[in-house]
Design a protein around this motif. Sequence first.
Motif, PDB file in Angstrom:
ATOM      1  N   ARG A   5       0.809  -1.206   0.000  1.00  0.00           N
ATOM      2  CA  ARG A   5       0.000   0.000   0.000  1.00  0.00           C
ATOM      3  C   ARG A   5       0.853   1.273   0.000  1.00  0.00           C
ATOM      4  O   ARG A   5       0.447   2.292  -0.506  1.00  0.00           O
ATOM      5  N   GLU A   6       2.057   1.186   0.621  1.00  0.00           N
ATOM      6  CA  GLU A   6       2.785   2.462   0.700  1.00  0.00           C
ATOM      7  C   GLU A   6       3.346   2.852  -0.671  1.00  0.00           C
ATOM      8  O   GLU A   6       3.547   2.003  -1.538  1.00  0.00           O
ATOM      9  N   VAL A   8       5.686   3.816  -3.530  1.00  0.00           N
ATOM     10  CA  VAL A   8       7.086   3.539  -3.866  1.00  0.00           C
ATOM     11  C   VAL A   8       7.499   4.423  -5.037  1.00  0.00           C
ATOM     12  O   VAL A   8       6.670   4.866  -5.824  1.00  0.00           O
ATOM     13  N   ARG A  10       8.684   7.706  -7.019  1.00  0.00           N
ATOM     14  CA  ARG A  10       7.986   9.011  -6.966  1.00  0.00           C
ATOM     15  C   ARG A  10       8.603  10.007  -5.996  1.00  0.00           C
ATOM     16  O   ARG A  10       7.862  10.791  -5.383  1.00  0.00           O
ATOM     17  N   GLU A  33      -0.841   7.718 -18.017  1.00  0.00           N
ATOM     18  CA  GLU A  33      -1.646   6.659 -18.633  1.00  0.00           C
ATOM     19  C   GLU A  33      -2.499   5.940 -17.575  1.00  0.00           C
ATOM     20  O   GLU A  33      -2.262   6.106 -16.368  1.00  0.00           O
ATOM     21  N   PRO A  34      -3.473   5.136 -18.010  1.00  0.00           N
ATOM     22  CA  PRO A  34      -4.303   4.415 -17.041  1.00  0.00           C
ATOM     23  C   PRO A  34      -3.457   3.526 -16.143  1.00  0.00           C
ATOM     24  O   PRO A  34      -2.537   2.861 -16.625  1.00  0.00           O
ATOM     25  N   VAL A  36      -1.212   4.193 -13.969  1.00  0.00           N
ATOM     26  CA  VAL A  36       0.191   4.541 -13.717  1.00  0.00           C
ATOM     27  C   VAL A  36       0.401   5.011 -12.274  1.00  0.00           C
ATOM     28  O   VAL A  36       1.525   5.073 -11.777  1.00  0.00           O
ATOM     29  N   GLY A  37      -0.697   5.334 -11.571  1.00  0.00           N
ATOM     30  CA  GLY A  37      -0.546   5.727 -10.169  1.00  0.00           C
ATOM     31  C   GLY A  37      -1.001   7.141  -9.869  1.00  0.00           C
ATOM     32  O   GLY A  37      -0.599   7.733  -8.870  1.00  0.00           O
ATOM     33  N   LYS A  38      -1.863   7.698 -10.689  1.00  0.00           N
ATOM     34  CA  LYS A  38      -2.348   9.070 -10.471  1.00  0.00           C
ATOM     35  C   LYS A  38      -3.177   9.144  -9.194  1.00  0.00           C
ATOM     36  O   LYS A  38      -2.977  10.004  -8.351  1.00  0.00           O
ATOM     37  N   ARG A  40      -3.143   7.145  -6.746  1.00  0.00           N
ATOM     38  CA  ARG A  40      -2.280   6.878  -5.583  1.00  0.00           C
ATOM     39  C   ARG A  40      -1.546   8.148  -5.168  1.00  0.00           C
ATOM     40  O   ARG A  40      -1.464   8.466  -3.985  1.00  0.00           O
ATOM     41  N   ASP A 133      -9.753  11.201 -11.172  1.00  0.00           N
ATOM     42  CA  ASP A 133     -10.321  10.611 -12.394  1.00  0.00           C
ATOM     43  C   ASP A 133     -11.214  11.598 -13.132  1.00  0.00           C
ATOM     44  O   ASP A 133     -12.329  11.276 -13.549  1.00  0.00           O
ATOM     45  N   HIS A 135     -11.123  12.548 -15.943  1.00  0.00           N
ATOM     46  CA  HIS A 135     -11.466  12.168 -17.332  1.00  0.00           C
ATOM     47  C   HIS A 135     -12.875  11.581 -17.415  1.00  0.00           C
ATOM     48  O   HIS A 135     -13.434  11.467 -18.487  1.00  0.00           O
ATOM     49  N   ARG A 164      -6.353  11.359 -16.880  1.00  0.00           N
ATOM     50  CA  ARG A 164      -5.552  10.732 -17.934  1.00  0.00           C
ATOM     51  C   ARG A 164      -5.021  11.791 -18.892  1.00  0.00           C
ATOM     52  O   ARG A 164      -5.715  12.758 -19.189  1.00  0.00           O
ATOM     53  N   PRO A 220       2.008   0.231 -12.546  1.00  0.00           N
ATOM     54  CA  PRO A 220       1.689  -0.471 -11.294  1.00  0.00           C
ATOM     55  C   PRO A 220       0.398  -1.285 -11.363  1.00  0.00           C
ATOM     56  O   PRO A 220       0.338  -2.388 -10.826  1.00  0.00           O
ATOM     57  N   ARG A 320     -11.550  -2.345  -6.315  1.00  0.00           N
ATOM     58  CA  ARG A 320     -10.193  -1.928  -6.018  1.00  0.00           C
ATOM     59  C   ARG A 320      -9.746  -0.815  -6.960  1.00  0.00           C
ATOM     60  O   ARG A 320      -9.016   0.098  -6.582  1.00  0.00           O
ATOM     61  N   LEU A 323     -10.880   0.289 -13.228  1.00  0.00           N
ATOM     62  CA  LEU A 323     -10.779  -0.636 -14.368  1.00  0.00           C
ATOM     63  C   LEU A 323     -11.309  -2.020 -14.026  1.00  0.00           C
ATOM     64  O   LEU A 323     -11.776  -2.743 -14.902  1.00  0.00           O
TER      65      LEU A 323
END
Length: 923
Positions: A5-6, A8, A10, A33-34, A36-38, A40, A133, A135, A164, A220, A320, A323
């Motif tokens: 969860r933490e 990594v 970045r 991109e979808p 990719v960790g936005k 997060r 999100d 988009h 995105r 990710p 989760r 997607l």
Amino acid sequence: MRIRRELVGRADETSLVEAAITDGHRLVLIDGEPGVGKTRLLEHLVERAHAAGRTVLAGSATEFERLVPFGTYVDAFTRLTDAAPSPPAEAALRALLSADKADQLDRYHTYRDIRSFLAELADDRGVVLALDDLHWADAPSLELTEFLLRRPPAAGFTLAIACRSDAVPPVVGEAVARRDPRVTRLSLAPLGEDAAALLMPPEVDPRRRRLMYRVSGGNPLFLWALLDADDRRLSELAEDRPGATLALEQTLLAVLRRELDRLSPAGRRAAHAAAVAGELASLVVISHVAELDLAGTAAAVDELCRHGLGTLAGARFTFRHPLVRAAAYDTCGAGWRVAAHARIADHLRGNDGSLALLAHHTERCAELGDERAARTLGDAGLAYLDSAPTTAVRLLREALRVLPERDDLVPYRGVLLTGLARGTGVMGSLTESRRILHEVIHLPHEVASAAVAFSSVISRMLGRLDEARALLSAQTRKAGDDGRVRAQLLSELAAVAMLRSDPGGARRHAHEALALVSKTTDPALEAAAYALLAVACLQDGDLAAARAHSRRAGWLMDSASDTALVPHVELVAPLSWSEISLNRPADAERHLARGIDLATRSGRSYAMPYLLIGQAQLRTRAGRLAEAIEIAEHAASASEYIHSSETLAMARCVLLLPVLWRHGVDPAMTLADSLTAAGPGSAWWQAIAYVSVARVRLAGRTGGDHPQPPVLTRDTEVERLAVQSIRAGADGDVGTALERSAAAVEAAGDLPYQLGIAYDARARALSGHDDLPGAVAAARIAAERFGEGGAVVERGVAHQLLATVHGRMGDVASSHAEIGRAKAAYRESGADWLAGQLTRVERRLAASGQRHVARETALTKRELQVAELISQGLTNREVAEQLQVSQKTVETHVTRIFSKFDVRSRVALARRLASRGDRPASG
Ligand SMILES: Nc1ncnc2c1ncn2[C@@H]1O[C@H](COP(=O)(O)OP(=O)(O)OP(=O)(O)O)[C@@H](O)[C@H]1O
Ligand SMILES: [Mg+2]
């Protein structure tokens, strides 16, 4: 298997996030991109903002509810009120949700309200609004976001957006492109191999680890989806790792679908039900939609959680990742999905659910000829007309598509079509609106008349009065004997005539309307007709009739109930206009306040600009300039929102004088130029624009021409004559100045404000004619009349004029006193620019006062003799004879005397000597 969860990797991004929070950046955009960790990283930003003590609002858009208006913001404010209830947050939520209700707020008001609630929430700790999100955001949420970006609610407001890269909303893109140091863009690249390794469980062996990295490219989400993939599948995927976003998304979806394939049939069904239900996915709803019993549902949902597909918070299941939900939604089968939406719609109907969600699910399962679905969609569409017209138009179209073609439903169809026309009209597609209205015009006349009356409103807002008149006249002929309908059309015709500066026509139509209304007992419609009649009488210069009609209209409006008034609320504008003109500001104030309140509550956004313009005019007159400007600007923005070029021009007209008085000639001239380029279309407002622009140009001492109005009515006559007089005076044409100002006084009747304007011009003309005592007398009347009319700023201007004339007369004490009065008036009204000018005048007066005294006392003994003889009316020859000097010498003396006294005529010299109490006027 679970991913850590933490956060990594970045490191760069997190330090930029830290800086953006500390420095209170205006905008942080996280794109990529979808998967990719936005989301997060945005979560990280939210945590840090909390830690920094900011108020945080976080909401996200969802793929399948992107048609639910304001969904993103409702989410944000709901989460905030759940966590920490506060009055502004609750009020904001109410404002957003009231789009559901029959008396919704109009769109522009919703934006303004949300903005001020955010400002309140910001107080001094600052507020972070995190929208995830984006988009997938619904159109109203996007518009609101644009609005907040253009007009940040507070200094400490940070908007953080995750989106995105290929769907960054244009305004956000523009803001980023401007290279503002307070804007941060974080474009996320996939993780590096080391960071990616940290995401994988330790038991994964190095060979597989490398393979997974190669397949996922460091994405990710992709990594997570691959955790359970077998080696053969991994090798297959390694062959062609897609580059483009769309292809990546497709691949991800394919991988996720396979995850779902591994579930038990009940688990899969539950996943499908949860995907369709979205935010409603509680155990009860899932069981209802999946047609499983509760125990079976609980077991199935446990299975989903075990597979890491989502989590259960309370009784609500969330996927989760969006997607995963998309994969479930895609795989449930089209037929089953329609039935699932229908089951949710039923559930919502049975539980009094939100109209927005009900409409959303109904839209997905509505069948041709389903009346109940059509009514749900139609009612929701009508409710959204003003707050979210895009949504409304879509729902109304769908409602019209499924509504059965039955005779008894023709009136409802007409209502839906008129609503659709209103929605498209408000969104600026006038041609589309007109096309739809044409369909309605063929329907029975009760429905058609409402459509025609509305199309007249659209035409008026665009300044196309001929078109409005033609349609209305035709419909009036068709309307038959229904008194109410005819009266309504006739009132609308009167309004059009009033705008065309055709007071005769306006009076005729209003009288016809009144004759019909008296039989119907609709006090609001009657009030509207009287109000129009009052303005028409003002245009005709028939003050006595104007007074009577205006009073009657006001009285009727006060006695009308809110419900009765709402359909005619726009006509509070002409009523208040007549009250302002007839010097009854308190009545105007009361009526406008009620009108604005009703227009707001009933979502009649097209009435707002008219009402606000009246209110701005009232504030200008009362010398509350800051408020006047704010209200007029509000009217201008509201006009832009509804694409009304006409009310936009009107709003700019009423902005002219307060902007001039407060901010000066340059901004006022800019406004005037915009009016020359795109002025009002109606003759009446062209006349109003003409006099206001002329006043600005006079203040700026600039020439240039603003188009003359085609028709002149009496209500602007005094101002017009006054302007002509002052302009002639400035050109040295004293004769014309005197003549026009006299005509202005004549035309002013007994209206204090008009008298003030006329006497002010009169005073200036007399001063130009060197009749200083006359100028003083006229300017005093002007100041008094302005005082009576409550015109604070103009009263100040009259005092300033008095100061100048007294100064010219050498009366320093009176000049000082008048300057003091002018100053007080400017201070009271916030006329900053005028106050600045006054300081300059004050300095000049002080200097020239000393010069005057010096010069006048410097009159030689001989000059004094000559001056006194001349003021007794002797000619140069007679003076020469009496003093026994040559006529030539006398002429020289006279020239000097004139120059020393700063006068241009013998009469003026006589007056000047007479006014100098310390010297005998003769003898
Ligand atoms: N740097 C990271 N450290 C740890 N976990 C991460 C990191 N980046 C992403 N993840 C995890 O990977 C998954 C996908 O990331 P996320 O949901 O943030 O992607 P996204 O860019 O928002 O995707 P979408 O475009 O679909 O919204 C999530 O489970 C997230 O927790
Ligand atoms: Mg995301």
